[in-house]
Enzyme design. Sequence first.
Site, PDB file in Angstrom:
ATOM      1  N   ASP A  20       5.488 -20.247  60.677  1.00 18.60           N
ATOM      2  CA  ASP A  20       5.327 -19.987  62.095  1.00 18.60           C
ATOM      3  C   ASP A  20       4.967 -21.455  62.802  1.00 18.60           C
ATOM      4  OD1 ASP A  20       2.513 -20.357  61.493  1.00 18.60           O
ATOM      5  OD2 ASP A  20       2.625 -18.107  60.902  1.00 18.60           O
ATOM      6  N   ASP A  71       2.998 -21.041  57.016  1.00 17.86           N
ATOM      7  CA  ASP A  71       2.645 -19.823  57.344  1.00 17.86           C
ATOM      8  C   ASP A  71       1.226 -19.692  57.853  1.00 17.86           C
ATOM      9  OD1 ASP A  71       2.455 -16.774  57.757  1.00 17.86           O
ATOM     10  OD2 ASP A  71       2.828 -16.530  55.611  1.00 17.86           O
ATOM     11  N   ASP A  76      22.302 -26.049  55.908  1.00 15.78           N
ATOM     12  CA  ASP A  76      23.230 -25.569  55.274  1.00 15.78           C
ATOM     13  C   ASP A  76      23.978 -26.234  54.130  1.00 15.78           C
ATOM     14  OD1 ASP A  76      23.804 -23.807  57.767  1.00 15.78           O
ATOM     15  OD2 ASP A  76      24.592 -25.661  58.912  1.00 15.78           O
ATOM     16  N   ASP A 130      24.166 -26.440  68.442  1.00 13.72           N
ATOM     17  CA  ASP A 130      25.240 -25.883  67.363  1.00 13.72           C
ATOM     18  C   ASP A 130      26.503 -25.630  67.651  1.00 13.72           C
ATOM     19  OD1 ASP A 130      24.386 -24.252  64.860  1.00 13.72           O
ATOM     20  OD2 ASP A 130      25.476 -22.666  66.165  1.00 13.72           O
ATOM     21  N   GLU A 145      26.444 -30.788  66.539  1.00 14.31           N
ATOM     22  CA  GLU A 145      27.040 -30.495  65.300  1.00 14.31           C
ATOM     23  C   GLU A 145      28.421 -30.187  65.746  1.00 14.31           C
ATOM     24  OE1 GLU A 145      26.583 -27.347  61.835  1.00 14.31           O
ATOM     25  OE2 GLU A 145      26.593 -26.734  63.998  1.00 14.31           O
ATOM     26  N   ASP A 201       2.115 -13.599  56.875  1.00 16.93           N
ATOM     27  CA  ASP A 201       3.235 -12.834  56.883  1.00 16.93           C
ATOM     28  C   ASP A 201       4.469 -13.196  55.757  1.00 16.93           C
ATOM     29  OD1 ASP A 201       4.238 -14.503  58.303  1.00 16.93           O
ATOM     30  OD2 ASP A 201       4.762 -13.347  60.109  1.00 16.93           O
ATOM     31  N   ASN A 235      -0.319 -17.243  59.397  1.00 17.03           N
ATOM     32  CA  ASN A 235      -0.851 -15.673  59.583  1.00 17.03           C
ATOM     33  C   ASN A 235      -0.663 -14.873  58.438  1.00 17.03           C
ATOM     34  OD1 ASN A 235       1.879 -15.207  59.941  1.00 17.03           O
ATOM     35  ND2 ASN A 235       1.788 -14.137  61.843  1.00 17.03           N
TER      36      ASN A 235
HETATM   37  C1  NOJ Z   1      25.797 -23.864  62.298  1.00 14.08           C
HETATM   38  C2  NOJ Z   1      24.573 -23.817  61.811  1.00 14.08           C
HETATM   39  O1  NOJ Z   1      24.008 -25.051  61.244  1.00 14.08           O
HETATM   40  C3  NOJ Z   1      24.396 -22.776  60.775  1.00 14.08           C
HETATM   41  O2  NOJ Z   1      23.166 -22.487  60.025  1.00 14.08           O
HETATM   42  C4  NOJ Z   1      24.948 -21.468  61.485  1.00 14.08           C
HETATM   43  O3  NOJ Z   1      24.879 -20.348  60.599  1.00 14.08           O
HETATM   44  C5  NOJ Z   1      26.054 -21.446  62.358  1.00 14.08           C
HETATM   45  N1  NOJ Z   1      26.011 -22.556  63.040  1.00 14.08           N
HETATM   46  C6  NOJ Z   1      26.316 -20.459  63.254  1.00 14.08           C
HETATM   47  O4  NOJ Z   1      25.222 -20.789  64.333  1.00 14.08           O
END
Ligand code: NOJ
Length: 534
Positions: A31, A23, A323, A202, A262, A27, A25
């Site tokens: 960033d 970070d 995740d 994603d 992914e 907050d 700045n």
């Molecule tokens: C997979 C991503 O890795 C995850 O973090 C996200 O919540 C979901 N896709 C929705 O975009």
Amino acid sequence: MTDKKLWWQHGIIYQIYPRSFMDSNNDGIGDLEGVLQKLDYLADLGIDAIWFSPIYPSPDVDFGYDVADYCDIDKKFGDLDIFDRLIKEAHQRDIHIILDLVLNHTSDLHPWFKESKKSKDNPYHDWYIWRDPLAEGVPPNNWRSVFGGPGWEYVPELDQYYYHMFCKEQPDLNWRNPKVRESMLNVFKFWLERGVDGFRLDVFNMYFKHENLLDNPVNRRGLRAFDRQTHLYDVSQPEMIPLLAEIRSLLDSYNERYVVGETFLADAQHAIQYIGPDRLHAGFDYGYAHCKWDSNQFADEIRKWDALHVPTAWPNYFLNNHDTPRSATRYVKNEEDARLKVLAALHLTVRGTPFLYYGEEIGMRDIKLKRSQILDPVGKRYWPFNKGRDGCRSPMQWDQQVNAGFSQSTTWLPIHPNYMQRNVKNQSENPDSLLNFYKTLIRLRRSHPALYKGSIHFSEGISEKVLNFVRLTSEEQVMIILNFDSKSHDFEIPGEYRSTSWEVLYSQHQCSGEKITNPKFSLAPYEILLLITK
Ligand code: NOJ
């Protein structure tokens, strides 16, 4: 595979969760300027690319995975000028930039969606998946959201439902609409023209849903209604393959660009279908990251994933991401790092591209949160069965200063209480630290073709607890021997490799260059030994 040295193939990709890296700045949120300040750290670590979790404007219902504008930078992270500077400065250090493209859904605050829900005849209406109720109060089909509840949200003003696989604030796009497709290809072009080197897609295998929106069979056991369905119609439709070909040919019209996907709800066999010369360069598989602390399981997962990639594709491996609970939390109960070194040695010597997640190199553990502190929509919904993903997203631990040197202000998620001991500064100064181990192994990997591009061969029936494999090129062979146990084990160089003369490439106990005169020797607890022959 080509013999050319490609950055994405031979290099190491480091994932930054931008809210938590640095970070600048004060907050309380990381960033891009903060990342700029730490580029020399990353160059010194020896990585070849940064993958940024989303940095686009977002209301942060799902912390950036709900995008409100695909062609800008969220103010909390900086702006396009800072991003351009970051690309330039990263490239000066031979670090490539990979962006996370979240194209299955937008934020409900994206202008496209705001238009879409104005009326059924709005030009943007068909950019999302809208359907009439089957009957009053009855959604169009039985699809569920993976984040909990039905997949359909009713909008009374239109008397229609829209579909969302994730939160209701993340409406799914209608990829069957050619305008959506064209706009998204333009998003790729926008970032490619700015010099971005690659993309992580994603949940790309969700873009298309079955065109008749058929009900999924409900025929499984599971805690969540989502898990009780077989997801035949809401994911992995065949229309994805030609789209990947189009994306790939766009990327291939630029020099050495990369796309990794992914794959959602897909095992290795399925994920591989999306990888190849006319589709993705690479895809993720959870098999390796889900292994128990068991050398045989790791070997099996690697063999399986590797075999699927021969001969035209190149595998990749990850142990951590935003995740998943961190590997340090999964495999270690205390503050010991011996297991993590074994794991790092495996991760950095296996055939494939290793992905690292910020803080993995210092063994960051997950933070523990009270229910009231949970921010992740998954944890909010499923507590206490699933406490969500905040645990692995805590701020990077740089030093002993306030907030671990990450920020001067209250941080968006708490800092792990172990930061006074576990931080980059402490570990940089300690030659035996996990961080210095990562640096040593990364340097070895970079300087030995067998390690960055060689084939991989496992020997059969060595020991329950010792993982042993050889990486091989025409120039050299490297043997990797990893004791996964807290006890000593006898080891014997497998028969097929006895006639070669080996010397130490890396050992915690012997000097490099020392010759191996006896093929039988004992391995200390959690010993890591790399041998080389030329
Ligand atoms: C997979 C991503 O890795 C995850 O973090 C996200 O919540 C979901 N896709 C929705 O975009």
